[in-house]
Design a protein around this motif. Structure first.
Motif, PDB file in Angstrom:
ATOM      1  N   UNK A 284       0.835  -1.203   0.000  1.00 45.46           N
ATOM      2  CA  UNK A 284       0.000   0.000   0.000  1.00 45.46           C
ATOM      3  C   UNK A 284       0.869   1.251   0.000  1.00 45.46           C
ATOM      4  N   UNK A 285       1.842   1.305   0.884  1.00 43.98           N
ATOM      5  CA  UNK A 285       2.694   2.483   0.961  1.00 43.98           C
ATOM      6  C   UNK A 285       3.523   2.655  -0.300  1.00 43.98           C
ATOM      7  N   UNK A 286       4.072   1.548  -0.828  1.00 46.75           N
ATOM      8  CA  UNK A 286       4.894   1.635  -2.030  1.00 46.75           C
ATOM      9  C   UNK A 286       4.076   2.094  -3.233  1.00 46.75           C
ATOM     10  N   UNK A 287       2.856   1.586  -3.354  1.00 45.87           N
ATOM     11  CA  UNK A 287       1.992   1.998  -4.461  1.00 45.87           C
ATOM     12  C   UNK A 287       1.615   3.465  -4.338  1.00 45.87           C
ATOM     13  N   UNK A 288       1.255   3.892  -3.132  1.00 46.23           N
ATOM     14  CA  UNK A 288       0.897   5.296  -2.926  1.00 46.23           C
ATOM     15  C   UNK A 288       2.066   6.208  -3.281  1.00 46.23           C
ATOM     16  N   UNK A 289       3.276   5.826  -2.897  1.00 49.60           N
ATOM     17  CA  UNK A 289       4.440   6.649  -3.215  1.00 49.60           C
ATOM     18  C   UNK A 289       4.644   6.736  -4.724  1.00 49.60           C
ATOM     19  N   UNK A 290       4.477   5.608  -5.422  1.00 50.60           N
ATOM     20  CA  UNK A 290       4.647   5.606  -6.869  1.00 50.60           C
ATOM     21  C   UNK A 290       3.590   6.474  -7.549  1.00 50.60           C
TER      22      UNK A 290
ATOM     23  N   UNK B  86      -1.299 -12.180  -5.701  1.00 49.65           N
ATOM     24  CA  UNK B  86      -2.244 -12.774  -4.751  1.00 49.65           C
ATOM     25  C   UNK B  86      -1.594 -13.143  -3.414  1.00 49.65           C
ATOM     26  N   UNK B  87      -0.391 -12.653  -3.173  1.00 47.12           N
ATOM     27  CA  UNK B  87       0.259 -12.961  -1.898  1.00 47.12           C
ATOM     28  C   UNK B  87      -0.613 -12.470  -0.740  1.00 47.12           C
ATOM     29  N   UNK B  88      -0.702 -13.285   0.301  1.00 41.91           N
ATOM     30  CA  UNK B  88      -1.445 -12.976   1.536  1.00 41.91           C
ATOM     31  C   UNK B  88      -2.959 -12.959   1.331  1.00 41.91           C
TER      32      UNK B  88
ATOM     33  N   UNK C  28      -9.773 -11.606   6.149  1.00 43.07           N
ATOM     34  CA  UNK C  28     -10.867 -11.642   5.170  1.00 43.07           C
ATOM     35  C   UNK C  28     -10.366 -11.393   3.751  1.00 43.07           C
ATOM     36  N   UNK C  29      -9.060 -11.499   3.545  1.00 42.75           N
ATOM     37  CA  UNK C  29      -8.475 -11.316   2.217  1.00 42.75           C
ATOM     38  C   UNK C  29      -7.949  -9.933   1.951  1.00 42.75           C
ATOM     39  N   UNK C  30      -8.148  -8.994   2.877  1.00 40.97           N
ATOM     40  CA  UNK C  30      -7.740  -7.617   2.629  1.00 40.97           C
ATOM     41  C   UNK C  30      -6.227  -7.417   2.655  1.00 40.97           C
ATOM     42  N   UNK C  31      -5.482  -8.415   3.150  1.00 39.36           N
ATOM     43  CA  UNK C  31      -4.026  -8.307   3.128  1.00 39.36           C
ATOM     44  C   UNK C  31      -3.430  -8.753   1.795  1.00 39.36           C
ATOM     45  N   UNK C  32      -4.263  -9.238   0.907  1.00 37.98           N
ATOM     46  CA  UNK C  32      -3.774  -9.615  -0.413  1.00 37.98           C
ATOM     47  C   UNK C  32      -3.022  -8.447  -1.050  1.00 37.98           C
ATOM     48  N   UNK C  33      -1.938  -8.765  -1.723  1.00 35.63           N
ATOM     49  CA  UNK C  33      -1.123  -7.703  -2.312  1.00 35.63           C
ATOM     50  C   UNK C  33      -1.922  -6.862  -3.306  1.00 35.63           C
ATOM     51  N   UNK C  34      -2.795  -7.481  -4.109  1.00 36.31           N
ATOM     52  CA  UNK C  34      -3.600  -6.687  -5.049  1.00 36.31           C
ATOM     53  C   UNK C  34      -4.510  -5.715  -4.312  1.00 36.31           C
ATOM     54  N   UNK C  35      -5.184  -6.163  -3.273  1.00 35.11           N
ATOM     55  CA  UNK C  35      -6.071  -5.248  -2.537  1.00 35.11           C
ATOM     56  C   UNK C  35      -5.286  -4.120  -1.884  1.00 35.11           C
ATOM     57  N   UNK C  36      -4.072  -4.399  -1.430  1.00 35.53           N
ATOM     58  CA  UNK C  36      -3.238  -3.352  -0.862  1.00 35.53           C
ATOM     59  C   UNK C  36      -2.772  -2.373  -1.947  1.00 35.53           C
ATOM     60  N   UNK C  37      -2.493  -2.884  -3.135  1.00 30.98           N
ATOM     61  CA  UNK C  37      -2.197  -2.010  -4.276  1.00 30.98           C
ATOM     62  C   UNK C  37      -3.379  -1.078  -4.554  1.00 30.98           C
TER      63      UNK C  37
END
Length: 323
Positions: A98-104, A131-133, A138-147
């Protein structure tokens, strides 16, 4: 929307191999390959996806002078009315996606803010281990959802942002890194949504804490024609995945969504300048290839192996249409 007083400011060619040297009027050379190589030329964009079939390279050219360089982490090439910019985030930063995507996205937003009169109309997002995590909580830690959260954190800061969202694709790759590359133009274009589908930015909570921030397509009108830039499109009707477990029926549903977008953009007579089919694995391509060849007989298709953003989707198609 009245056409601007300039003709289409680029030419797009698809090639089987990248040229060893890029000409002075090259805006971008997008190379799809299983492994990427280091390259200092800001116009070369290396996408780490295996090519299963078709031309692996897109060459975008213009008649105007091209200025290219680097601004912070962004590599870019800018013509008179169209530009490309890319930003790569390494795997260590993506431990907090999430942080890395926001910075980008903040860097890219600032890049456009420094260019008055330019508009961000298309983005491609290639996410390592997408799909990591996914199994956590409830699936919200998935890398795509964090992106999705990180992108939303930035784009939603502007009031009314949902009416100006770019078309987009998000596909999973091997490794851990994130690649975002974007297309900018001297006009914003017209946002197109699909009445067969809930707009992505209106998805309900079951798909994550925030809805994905992209439009289904954008139409750009030029003095000598128009472009329809279509986002990665899959077998989604309403907001739900249609035909899970059946790749061929998903292909047909995806093509129906594309037909609807063409109609809503003002004509059925769009021709495909570039078409990419993303499949979850090579076995899916083998199973749908006869249907693809029968339904898209005249299309020069690039088939790429990559993870689709939903685990129950077998494939996705993106297309650039012109008329």
């Amino acid at each position: 929307m009245s056409p601007p007083p300039i003709p289409r400011p680029y030419r797009l060619r698809t090639l089987t191999q990248a040229p060893p040297r890029l000409g002075d009027h090259t805006l971008a050379c997008v190379v799809h390959a299983a492994a990427i190589t280091a390259d200092e030329d800001p116009r070369r964009i290396h996408v780490p996806l295996p090519v299963l079939s078709g031309p692996a390279v897109e060459l975008w050219e213009t008649d105007s002078a091209v200025h290219c360089g680097h601004e912070g982490r962004i590599a870019y090439a800018q013509g008179a009315a169209i530009l490309f910019a890319q930003l790569r985030v390494d795997g260590s930063a993506m431990r907090d996606p999430r942080r890395a995507t926001a910075a980008a996205y903040a860097e890219l937003t600032a890049f456009f803010a420094r260019r008055r009169g330019w508009h961000w109309v298309r983005s491609w997002n290639y996410i390592g281990d997408i799909h990591r995590n996914a199994e956590r909580g409830n699936g919200d830690e998935e890398r795509y959802r964090q992106f999705v959260l990180g992108r939303h954190d930035v784009l939603s800061a502007e009031p009314g942002f949902e009416a100006r969202l770019p078309a987009a694709t998000a596909i999973g790759t091997g490794g851990d890194a994130l690649l975002v590359y974007v297309l900018g133009a001297r006009q914003p274009g017209l946002q197109i949504e699909n009445p067969r589908q809930v707009s992505a930015f209106r998805y309900p909570r079951q798909y994550g804490p925030r809805s994905p921030s992209f439009s289904r397509a954008r139409r750009l009108d030029w003095a000598n024609g128009a472009d329809l830039i279509v986002s990665g499109t899959a077998s989604v009707v309403g907001h739900e995945t249609a035909h899970p477990g059946d790749a061929e029926r998903q292909l047909r549903e995806t093509l129906e969504n594309l037909r609807q977008l063409r109609r809503d953009a003002g004509a059925d007579t769009w021709g495909a300048a570039s078409t990419k089919l993303f499949v979850r694995d090579a076995a899916i391509w083998a199973s749908v290839q006869p249907t693809v060849r029968s339904l898209l007989p005249a299309t020069e298709l690039c088939v790429l192996e990559g993870e689709i953003c939903r685990a129950d989707l077998a494939l996705e198609i993106e297309v650039l249409l012109q008329r």
